[in-house]
Design a protein around this motif. Structure first.
Motif, PDB file in Angstrom:
ATOM      1  N   TYR A 115       0.832  -1.204   0.000  1.00 60.82           N
ATOM      2  CA  TYR A 115       0.000   0.000   0.000  1.00 60.82           C
ATOM      3  C   TYR A 115       0.867   1.254   0.000  1.00 60.82           C
ATOM      4  N   LEU A 116       1.948   1.233   0.772  1.00 62.54           N
ATOM      5  CA  LEU A 116       2.872   2.364   0.783  1.00 62.54           C
ATOM      6  C   LEU A 116       3.501   2.562  -0.595  1.00 62.54           C
ATOM      7  N   TYR A 117       3.879   1.468  -1.195  1.00 63.79           N
ATOM      8  CA  TYR A 117       4.495   1.519  -2.527  1.00 63.79           C
ATOM      9  C   TYR A 117       3.530   2.134  -3.545  1.00 63.79           C
ATOM     10  N   ASP A 118       2.298   1.638  -3.564  1.00 70.07           N
ATOM     11  CA  ASP A 118       1.319   2.110  -4.540  1.00 70.07           C
ATOM     12  C   ASP A 118       0.843   3.536  -4.237  1.00 70.07           C
ATOM     13  N   HIS A 119       0.484   3.772  -2.977  1.00 68.77           N
ATOM     14  CA  HIS A 119      -0.173   5.031  -2.616  1.00 68.77           C
ATOM     15  C   HIS A 119       0.819   6.181  -2.453  1.00 68.77           C
ATOM     16  N   LYS A 120       1.937   5.948  -1.737  1.00 71.78           N
ATOM     17  CA  LYS A 120       2.904   7.020  -1.503  1.00 71.78           C
ATOM     18  C   LYS A 120       4.071   6.970  -2.478  1.00 71.78           C
ATOM     19  N   GLY A 121       4.551   5.769  -2.770  1.00 71.56           N
ATOM     20  CA  GLY A 121       5.696   5.664  -3.673  1.00 71.56           C
ATOM     21  C   GLY A 121       5.355   6.034  -5.106  1.00 71.56           C
ATOM     22  N   LEU A 122       4.219   5.512  -5.605  1.00 71.51           N
ATOM     23  CA  LEU A 122       3.802   5.786  -6.979  1.00 71.51           C
ATOM     24  C   LEU A 122       2.776   6.902  -7.081  1.00 71.51           C
ATOM     25  N   GLY A 123       2.247   7.336  -5.944  1.00 73.90           N
ATOM     26  CA  GLY A 123       1.302   8.453  -5.943  1.00 73.90           C
ATOM     27  C   GLY A 123      -0.086   8.106  -6.429  1.00 73.90           C
ATOM     28  N   GLU A 124      -0.471   6.847  -6.380  1.00 70.82           N
ATOM     29  CA  GLU A 124      -1.809   6.458  -6.830  1.00 70.82           C
ATOM     30  C   GLU A 124      -2.842   6.824  -5.771  1.00 70.82           C
ATOM     31  N   PRO A 125      -4.043   7.246  -6.192  1.00 64.02           N
ATOM     32  CA  PRO A 125      -5.096   7.574  -5.223  1.00 64.02           C
ATOM     33  C   PRO A 125      -5.442   6.351  -4.381  1.00 64.02           C
ATOM     34  N   ALA A 126      -5.804   6.589  -3.126  1.00 67.21           N
ATOM     35  CA  ALA A 126      -6.139   5.484  -2.227  1.00 67.21           C
ATOM     36  C   ALA A 126      -7.296   4.651  -2.773  1.00 67.21           C
ATOM     37  N   GLU A 127      -8.254   5.316  -3.459  1.00 63.16           N
ATOM     38  CA  GLU A 127      -9.401   4.592  -4.013  1.00 63.16           C
ATOM     39  C   GLU A 127      -8.960   3.558  -5.056  1.00 63.16           C
ATOM     40  N   GLU A 128      -8.023   3.944  -5.929  1.00 61.52           N
ATOM     41  CA  GLU A 128      -7.542   3.023  -6.953  1.00 61.52           C
ATOM     42  C   GLU A 128      -6.785   1.853  -6.338  1.00 61.52           C
ATOM     43  N   VAL A 129      -5.969   2.148  -5.341  1.00 58.05           N
ATOM     44  CA  VAL A 129      -5.211   1.092  -4.670  1.00 58.05           C
ATOM     45  C   VAL A 129      -6.170   0.117  -3.999  1.00 58.05           C
ATOM     46  N   ALA A 130      -7.171   0.662  -3.329  1.00 58.66           N
ATOM     47  CA  ALA A 130      -8.141  -0.182  -2.633  1.00 58.66           C
ATOM     48  C   ALA A 130      -8.905  -1.074  -3.601  1.00 58.66           C
ATOM     49  N   THR A 131      -9.329  -0.505  -4.725  1.00 57.64           N
ATOM     50  CA  THR A 131     -10.076  -1.277  -5.719  1.00 57.64           C
ATOM     51  C   THR A 131      -9.231  -2.414  -6.285  1.00 57.64           C
ATOM     52  N   ARG A 132      -7.998  -2.129  -6.604  1.00 57.48           N
ATOM     53  CA  ARG A 132      -7.125  -3.146  -7.194  1.00 57.48           C
ATOM     54  C   ARG A 132      -6.839  -4.294  -6.235  1.00 57.48           C
ATOM     55  N   HIS A 133      -6.738  -3.983  -4.945  1.00 55.70           N
ATOM     56  CA  HIS A 133      -6.433  -5.024  -3.970  1.00 55.70           C
ATOM     57  C   HIS A 133      -7.681  -5.599  -3.310  1.00 55.70           C
ATOM     58  N   GLY A 134      -8.844  -5.089  -3.690  1.00 55.56           N
ATOM     59  CA  GLY A 134     -10.083  -5.631  -3.151  1.00 55.56           C
ATOM     60  C   GLY A 134     -10.314  -5.322  -1.686  1.00 55.56           C
ATOM     61  N   VAL A 135      -9.904  -4.125  -1.258  1.00 54.38           N
ATOM     62  CA  VAL A 135     -10.110  -3.734   0.139  1.00 54.38           C
ATOM     63  C   VAL A 135     -10.775  -2.365   0.179  1.00 54.38           C
ATOM     64  N   LYS A 136     -11.154  -1.938   1.377  1.00 50.51           N
ATOM     65  CA  LYS A 136     -11.750  -0.621   1.538  1.00 50.51           C
ATOM     66  C   LYS A 136     -10.675   0.467   1.443  1.00 50.51           C
ATOM     67  N   LYS A 137     -11.106   1.648   1.059  1.00 46.15           N
ATOM     68  CA  LYS A 137     -10.195   2.781   0.995  1.00 46.15           C
ATOM     69  C   LYS A 137      -9.565   3.038   2.364  1.00 46.15           C
ATOM     70  N   SER A 138     -10.371   2.897   3.431  1.00 47.18           N
ATOM     71  CA  SER A 138      -9.866   3.143   4.784  1.00 47.18           C
ATOM     72  C   SER A 138      -8.755   2.160   5.148  1.00 47.18           C
ATOM     73  N   THR A 139      -8.811   0.950   4.589  1.00 44.64           N
ATOM     74  CA  THR A 139      -7.757  -0.033   4.854  1.00 44.64           C
ATOM     75  C   THR A 139      -6.429   0.464   4.307  1.00 44.64           C
ATOM     76  N   VAL A 140      -6.471   1.021   3.102  1.00 41.32           N
ATOM     77  CA  VAL A 140      -5.256   1.537   2.476  1.00 41.32           C
ATOM     78  C   VAL A 140      -4.720   2.736   3.253  1.00 41.32           C
TER      79      VAL A 140
END
Length: 235
Positions: free
Chosen positions: A169-194
């Protein structure tokens, strides 16, 4: 015959025997975990070697040749006539950096390859658009540029301690700058989890870094890791 001579002394033994201790391999030829602290273990050295070689000399003696070989591979793009000088410069700088910062890098022999990669990349960049940086003395009051290298290494060590999902999640959200919503959708979790995992991950590494920007360092570390993996794959 020298009564102080010990056949198992790391300073007196044959190079092949010494390398097997410092960089051991399993019976099938695969690398095993490298022992640490050998340069400071008196039981590994005969009396003359222990007395007449200071700790830094022992450290350099054990790891200098392997580090130099690795550095030469990282500087394959430097023209032949200048390559050996560049290898000497980078290898010496790495050894000095690791030794000066050993209070921060707890196990310098485990960090030497990563340090060599970062320093070689900084001093002799692959891109022709980037000018090589000379290893000049740092003026008093100016931040040591090697602090950035050490911070990246320490940050990587801290990231390795995190759970795999948190690291992702750190890699996707902070390292690559992807929105939390996109990261959550791709991994099948809630945005709050990310967002919560990212917050906990940042909190976990923060105590080790009181003088750097966590988010900037995080992005740099991930970008450096990506570049490193790409280089290893294409070489």
């Amino acid at each position: 015959m020298n009564s102080n001579y010990m056949p198992y002394c790391l300073g007196c033994s044959d190079e092949s025997d010494r390398q097997q201790v410092v960089f051991p391999t399993a019976p099938d030829g695969t690398r095993t975990e490298t022992p640490t602290g050998l340069y400071g273990d008196e039981s590994r050295w005969c009396k003359p070697c222990w007395i007449f070689k200071d700790p830094f000399e022992r450290f350099q003696f054990l790891y200098g040749r392997r580090l130099r070989s690795y550095t030469r591979g990282r500087l394959h793009h430097v023209p032949g006539g200048a390559r050996e000088m560049a290898v000497d410069d980078v290898t010496s700088e790495v050894m000095e950096v690791l030794w000066r910062r050993r209070d921060r890098i707890e196990v310098p022999e485990r960090a030497m390859y990563r340090t060599a990669f970062l320093i070689a990349q900084r001093r002799f960049p692959l891109s022709s658009k980037e000018a090589p940086i000379e290893a000049a003395a740092v003026e008093e009051g100016v931040e040591d540029p090697m602090d950035e290298v050490i911070n990246l290494i320490l940050l990587e060590e801290e990231l390795k301690k995190l759970p795999p999902r948190t690291r992702q999640y750190l890699y996707d959200h902070k390292g690559l700058g992807e929105p939390a919503e996109e990261v959550a959708t791709r991994h099948g979790v809630k945005k709050s989890t990310v967002t919560e995992s990212t917050r906990r991950g940042i909190a976990a590494v923060r105590p080790r870094f009181t003088e750097i920007s966590y988010y900037i360092a995080l992005v740099q570390a991930f970008h450096q890791i990506i570049e490193w993996l790409v280089m290893l794959l294409i070489n």
